[in-house]
Motif scaffolding. Structure first.
Motif, PDB file in Angstrom:
ATOM      1  N   ASP A  12      40.461   1.970 -25.249  1.00  0.00           N
ATOM      2  CA  ASP A  12      39.134   1.676 -24.701  1.00  0.00           C
ATOM      3  C   ASP A  12      38.176   2.736 -25.220  1.00  0.00           C
ATOM      4  O   ASP A  12      38.375   3.921 -24.989  1.00  0.00           O
ATOM      5  N   ARG A  40      35.459   3.710 -24.273  1.00  0.00           N
ATOM      6  CA  ARG A  40      34.821   4.534 -23.238  1.00  0.00           C
ATOM      7  C   ARG A  40      35.673   5.735 -22.901  1.00  0.00           C
ATOM      8  O   ARG A  40      35.164   6.764 -22.491  1.00  0.00           O
ATOM      9  N   ARG A  54      31.794   8.149 -18.485  1.00  0.00           N
ATOM     10  CA  ARG A  54      30.708   7.243 -18.144  1.00  0.00           C
ATOM     11  C   ARG A  54      29.395   7.876 -18.551  1.00  0.00           C
ATOM     12  O   ARG A  54      29.260   9.097 -18.580  1.00  0.00           O
ATOM     13  N   GLN A  55      28.444   7.043 -18.872  1.00  0.00           N
ATOM     14  CA  GLN A  55      27.146   7.547 -19.306  1.00  0.00           C
ATOM     15  C   GLN A  55      26.173   7.677 -18.143  1.00  0.00           C
ATOM     16  O   GLN A  55      25.343   8.570 -18.114  1.00  0.00           O
ATOM     17  N   LEU A  56      26.270   6.772 -17.210  1.00  0.00           N
ATOM     18  CA  LEU A  56      25.380   6.796 -16.056  1.00  0.00           C
ATOM     19  C   LEU A  56      26.211   6.916 -14.788  1.00  0.00           C
ATOM     20  O   LEU A  56      27.339   6.450 -14.723  1.00  0.00           O
ATOM     21  N   ARG A  57      25.618   7.503 -13.735  1.00  0.00           N
ATOM     22  CA  ARG A  57      26.332   7.649 -12.471  1.00  0.00           C
ATOM     23  C   ARG A  57      26.663   6.290 -11.860  1.00  0.00           C
ATOM     24  O   ARG A  57      27.597   6.168 -11.088  1.00  0.00           O
ATOM     25  N   SER A  58      25.898   5.272 -12.199  1.00  0.00           N
ATOM     26  CA  SER A  58      26.129   3.952 -11.623  1.00  0.00           C
ATOM     27  C   SER A  58      27.297   3.211 -12.277  1.00  0.00           C
ATOM     28  O   SER A  58      27.758   2.209 -11.755  1.00  0.00           O
ATOM     29  N   GLU A  59      27.768   3.695 -13.418  1.00  0.00           N
ATOM     30  CA  GLU A  59      28.897   3.054 -14.089  1.00  0.00           C
ATOM     31  C   GLU A  59      30.205   3.426 -13.405  1.00  0.00           C
ATOM     32  O   GLU A  59      30.337   4.513 -12.841  1.00  0.00           O
ATOM     33  N   LEU A  60      31.149   2.515 -13.443  1.00  0.00           N
ATOM     34  CA  LEU A  60      32.455   2.774 -12.842  1.00  0.00           C
ATOM     35  C   LEU A  60      33.254   3.724 -13.727  1.00  0.00           C
ATOM     36  O   LEU A  60      33.220   3.643 -14.948  1.00  0.00           O
ATOM     37  N   MET A  61      33.986   4.593 -13.095  1.00  0.00           N
ATOM     38  CA  MET A  61      34.852   5.544 -13.801  1.00  0.00           C
ATOM     39  C   MET A  61      36.239   4.922 -13.929  1.00  0.00           C
ATOM     40  O   MET A  61      36.757   4.339 -12.978  1.00  0.00           O
TER      41      MET A  61
END
Length: 156
Positions: free
Chosen positions: A104, A106, A110-117
């Motif tokens: 993957d 990724r 994560r790039q933004l705090r709203s993205e899932l880790m």
């Protein structure tokens, strides 16, 4: 003839058959008014002879492997062990790669705090250590097989 020589001859015979196959396919049809560069029927005959020789060689190799002692079993047992170890190694390595995020892009970041880790569901370090142990075992079995290949005479 030593078993190792027979194995090399088997590989050469297999290559020759594949080359003959390609030449047969290339010359099996030709355009009206032109001649094929080689006689496909003659090539097919050569391929038949080569296949018969290969079959005989494989029979002798298998017969030798099945009766020649190596460690607690036979060479055939060692070959099966090595194949099983290689399969286990590939499964464990793939599992470690997937858990580490190598499959993957990724990679768990994560790039933004709203993205899932993404988190690893498997212990990557333990899997890598297990894969290393299996790789050492594969090498040890392979060395024993290779040594016997050059010590053992091919059976008829």
């Amino acid at each position: 003839m030593k078993l190792g020589e027979a194995l090399a001859a088997r590989a050469e015979a297999t290559r020759r058959i594949e080359q003959l196959r390609a030449r047969i396919v290339d010359n099996a049809r030709y355009q009206e008014g032109e001649a094929p560069s080689e006689n496909a029927a003659d090539l097919l005959g050569e391929a038949e002879e080569a296949c018969a020789e290969l079959e005989s060689l494989i029979r002798r190799i298998n017969r030798t492997n099945s009766v020649t002692r190596l460690g607690d079993g036979t060479i055939t047992d060692a070959l099966a062990r090595r194949d099983g170890l290689r399969l286990r190694h590939s499964v464990i390595t793939d599992a470690a790669d997937a858990a580490a995020g190598r499959r993957d892009r990724r990679g768990g970041a994560r790039q933004l705090r709203s993205e899932l880790m993404f988190l690893a569901a498997l212990p990557v370090a333990d899997l890598r250590a297990q894969a290393d142990r299996i790789a050492r075992e594969i090498r040890a079995v392979d060395v024993a097989i290779q040594r016997s290949n050059w010590e053992v005479d091919l059976l008829d």
